[in-house]
Design a protein around this motif. Structure first.
Motif, PDB file in Angstrom:
ATOM      1  N   MET A 222       0.846  -1.185   0.000  1.00 54.26           N
ATOM      2  CA  MET A 222       0.000   0.000   0.000  1.00 54.26           C
ATOM      3  C   MET A 222       0.888   1.244   0.000  1.00 54.26           C
ATOM      4  SD  MET A 222      -2.949  -1.376  -0.147  1.00 54.26           S
ATOM      5  CE  MET A 222      -3.979   0.042   0.077  1.00 54.26           C
ATOM      6  N   ILE A 223       1.407   1.558  -1.159  1.00 55.52           N
ATOM      7  CA  ILE A 223       2.329   2.679  -1.287  1.00 55.52           C
ATOM      8  C   ILE A 223       1.651   3.767  -2.104  1.00 55.52           C
ATOM      9  CG2 ILE A 223       4.548   3.413  -2.235  1.00 55.52           C
ATOM     10  CD1 ILE A 223       5.579   0.580  -1.688  1.00 55.52           C
ATOM     11  N   LYS A 224       1.680   4.998  -1.587  1.00 51.89           N
ATOM     12  CA  LYS A 224       1.037   6.120  -2.269  1.00 51.89           C
ATOM     13  C   LYS A 224       2.077   6.911  -3.053  1.00 51.89           C
ATOM     14  CE  LYS A 224      -2.211   6.815   1.518  1.00 51.89           C
ATOM     15  NZ  LYS A 224      -2.637   7.762   2.546  1.00 51.89           N
ATOM     16  N   THR A 225       1.737   7.229  -4.295  1.00 50.09           N
ATOM     17  CA  THR A 225       2.591   8.092  -5.113  1.00 50.09           C
ATOM     18  C   THR A 225       1.737   9.203  -5.702  1.00 50.09           C
ATOM     19  OG1 THR A 225       2.274   6.768  -7.106  1.00 50.09           O
ATOM     20  CG2 THR A 225       4.179   6.212  -5.721  1.00 50.09           C
ATOM     21  N   ARG A 226       2.420  10.273  -6.134  1.00 53.41           N
ATOM     22  CA  ARG A 226       1.715  11.385  -6.771  1.00 53.41           C
ATOM     23  C   ARG A 226       2.700  12.155  -7.646  1.00 53.41           C
ATOM     24  NH1 ARG A 226       0.954  16.014  -2.025  1.00 53.41           N
ATOM     25  NH2 ARG A 226       3.147  16.620  -1.964  1.00 53.41           N
ATOM     26  N   ILE A 227       2.148  13.005  -8.495  1.00 55.13           N
ATOM     27  CA  ILE A 227       2.942  13.955  -9.259  1.00 55.13           C
ATOM     28  C   ILE A 227       2.706  15.324  -8.635  1.00 55.13           C
ATOM     29  CG2 ILE A 227       3.352  15.004 -11.516  1.00 55.13           C
ATOM     30  CD1 ILE A 227       4.017  12.045 -11.493  1.00 55.13           C
ATOM     31  N   TYR A 228       3.772  15.994  -8.241  1.00 48.76           N
ATOM     32  CA  TYR A 228       3.673  17.316  -7.622  1.00 48.76           C
ATOM     33  C   TYR A 228       4.733  18.207  -8.261  1.00 48.76           C
ATOM     34  CZ  TYR A 228       3.419  20.889  -3.982  1.00 48.76           C
ATOM     35  OH  TYR A 228       3.266  22.067  -3.305  1.00 48.76           O
ATOM     36  N   ASN A 229       4.320  19.335  -8.817  1.00 40.99           N
ATOM     37  CA  ASN A 229       5.237  20.220  -9.536  1.00 40.99           C
ATOM     38  C   ASN A 229       6.029  19.466 -10.606  1.00 40.99           C
ATOM     39  OD1 ASN A 229       4.451  22.528  -8.175  1.00 40.99           O
ATOM     40  ND2 ASN A 229       6.061  22.354  -6.641  1.00 40.99           N
ATOM     41  N   ASN A 230       5.329  18.617 -11.336  1.00 44.15           N
ATOM     42  CA  ASN A 230       5.920  17.823 -12.417  1.00 44.15           C
ATOM     43  C   ASN A 230       6.990  16.832 -11.950  1.00 44.15           C
ATOM     44  OD1 ASN A 230       4.326  18.924 -14.474  1.00 44.15           O
ATOM     45  ND2 ASN A 230       5.670  20.709 -14.585  1.00 44.15           N
ATOM     46  N   LYS A 231       7.001  16.497 -10.676  1.00 44.68           N
ATOM     47  CA  LYS A 231       7.957  15.518 -10.146  1.00 44.68           C
ATOM     48  C   LYS A 231       7.182  14.431  -9.427  1.00 44.68           C
ATOM     49  CE  LYS A 231      11.787  18.634  -9.850  1.00 44.68           C
ATOM     50  NZ  LYS A 231      12.628  19.470  -9.076  1.00 44.68           N
ATOM     51  N   GLU A 232       7.633  13.200  -9.637  1.00 46.49           N
ATOM     52  CA  GLU A 232       6.978  12.084  -8.979  1.00 46.49           C
ATOM     53  C   GLU A 232       7.437  11.999  -7.529  1.00 46.49           C
ATOM     54  OE1 GLU A 232       5.583   7.625 -10.261  1.00 46.49           O
ATOM     55  OE2 GLU A 232       7.388   8.456 -11.167  1.00 46.49           O
ATOM     56  N   GLN A 233       6.475  11.786  -6.639  1.00 45.28           N
ATOM     57  CA  GLN A 233       6.761  11.683  -5.209  1.00 45.28           C
ATOM     58  C   GLN A 233       6.131  10.416  -4.651  1.00 45.28           C
ATOM     59  OE1 GLN A 233       5.151  15.355  -3.578  1.00 45.28           O
ATOM     60  NE2 GLN A 233       7.197  16.282  -3.648  1.00 45.28           N
ATOM     61  N   ILE A 234       6.662   9.999  -3.524  1.00 47.95           N
ATOM     62  CA  ILE A 234       6.135   8.845  -2.798  1.00 47.95           C
ATOM     63  C   ILE A 234       5.951   9.261  -1.346  1.00 47.95           C
ATOM     64  CG2 ILE A 234       8.444   7.907  -2.280  1.00 47.95           C
ATOM     65  CD1 ILE A 234       7.184   5.083  -2.808  1.00 47.95           C
ATOM     66  N   PHE A 235       4.887   8.763  -0.713  1.00 47.04           N
ATOM     67  CA  PHE A 235       4.667   9.110   0.684  1.00 47.04           C
ATOM     68  C   PHE A 235       5.437   8.142   1.570  1.00 47.04           C
ATOM     69  CE2 PHE A 235       2.523   9.303   4.777  1.00 47.04           C
ATOM     70  CZ  PHE A 235       2.539  10.680   4.974  1.00 47.04           C
ATOM     71  N   CYS A 236       6.324   8.681   2.382  1.00 49.71           N
ATOM     72  CA  CYS A 236       7.099   7.876   3.322  1.00 49.71           C
ATOM     73  C   CYS A 236       6.386   7.923   4.672  1.00 49.71           C
ATOM     74  CB  CYS A 236       8.527   8.412   3.445  1.00 49.71           C
ATOM     75  SG  CYS A 236       9.511   7.487   4.654  1.00 49.71           S
ATOM     76  N   VAL A 237       5.797   6.801   5.070  1.00 47.89           N
ATOM     77  CA  VAL A 237       5.057   6.765   6.333  1.00 47.89           C
ATOM     78  C   VAL A 237       5.989   6.919   7.523  1.00 47.89           C
ATOM     79  CG1 VAL A 237       3.105   5.458   5.426  1.00 47.89           C
ATOM     80  CG2 VAL A 237       5.064   4.233   6.394  1.00 47.89           C
ATOM     81  N   TRP A 238       7.263   6.565   7.372  1.00 48.51           N
ATOM     82  CA  TRP A 238       8.208   6.678   8.480  1.00 48.51           C
ATOM     83  C   TRP A 238       8.617   8.124   8.707  1.00 48.51           C
ATOM     84  CZ3 TRP A 238       7.941   2.616   5.166  1.00 48.51           C
ATOM     85  CH2 TRP A 238       7.686   1.373   5.756  1.00 48.51           C
ATOM     86  N   ARG A 239       8.759   8.888   7.647  1.00 47.35           N
ATOM     87  CA  ARG A 239       9.105  10.314   7.771  1.00 47.35           C
ATOM     88  C   ARG A 239       7.862  11.191   7.804  1.00 47.35           C
ATOM     89  NH1 ARG A 239      13.632  10.301   3.086  1.00 47.35           N
ATOM     90  NH2 ARG A 239      12.367   8.547   2.414  1.00 47.35           N
ATOM     91  N   ARG A 240       6.715  10.590   7.545  1.00 53.51           N
ATOM     92  CA  ARG A 240       5.424  11.286   7.529  1.00 53.51           C
ATOM     93  C   ARG A 240       5.414  12.472   6.567  1.00 53.51           C
ATOM     94  NH1 ARG A 240       6.085  10.138  13.202  1.00 53.51           N
ATOM     95  NH2 ARG A 240       4.620   8.516  13.820  1.00 53.51           N
TER      96      ARG A 240
END
Length: 161
Positions: free
Chosen positions: A21-39
């Motif tokens: 269950m890994i969340k990703t998104r595009i933000y400001n034309n860059k791909e990001q991933i949500f790190c649950v450990w770093r919140r």
């Protein structure tokens, strides 16, 4: 690869991928991933993709407590400030396992092992994992000797040793 540092394929992500269950998104034309450990959302680099998949696997399949995993842990190595990719702690918050990640295109070599061993001079953990996706090296440190393993232990197995 040096004969001292053997890599094994311990993780089959193709089998396990649908459960992550890994969340990703595009933000400001860059791909990001949500790190649950770093919140927080972080840039999705090839190494970050390897890190997130493996850490989720440790929690979801091998029973490692999410709350006992630290990511990007700052350490001092001589006069230099470095960051460990991930550290797993005991319930008493003592470092137990150091994990060094590389992207899938970076082979696990003696140089990668040397980097982890250098970081371990500060942490003194009994276990090291080197992981790049296709390859995993699991080692136990006994005094100044390294013993390699071929099976990734569950949390219960790791804490019994």
């Amino acid at each position: 690869m040096s004969s001292v540092c053997r890599a094994y394929k311990l993780v089959d992500y193709h089998f396990y991928r649908t459960f992550l269950m890994i969340k990703t998104r595009i933000y400001n034309n860059k791909e990001q991933i949500f790190c649950v450990w770093r919140r927080q959302w972080v840039r999705l680099t090839p190494e970050e993709w390897v890190r997130q998949r493996f850490l989720h696997l440790l929690v979801d399949k091998y029973g490692y407590p999410m709350s006992l995993i630290g990511v990007e842990i700052p350490i001092s190595v001589g006069d230099a400030q470095k960051r460990c990719d991930a550290v797993v702690y005991t319930r008493q918050m003592q470092p137990l396992l150091l994990i060094e990640f590389k992207s899938e295109t970076v082979p696990i070599t003696q140089k990668v092992l040397d980097q982890a061993v250098t970081y371990n001079r500060t942490l003194s953990v009994p276990f090291l994992i080197l992981h790049n996706g296709p390859q995993t090296v699991l080692a136990r440190i006994n005094r100044h000797e390294i013993q390699y393993a071929t099976i990734l232990p569950s949390w219960e197995q790791l804490t019994e040793q």
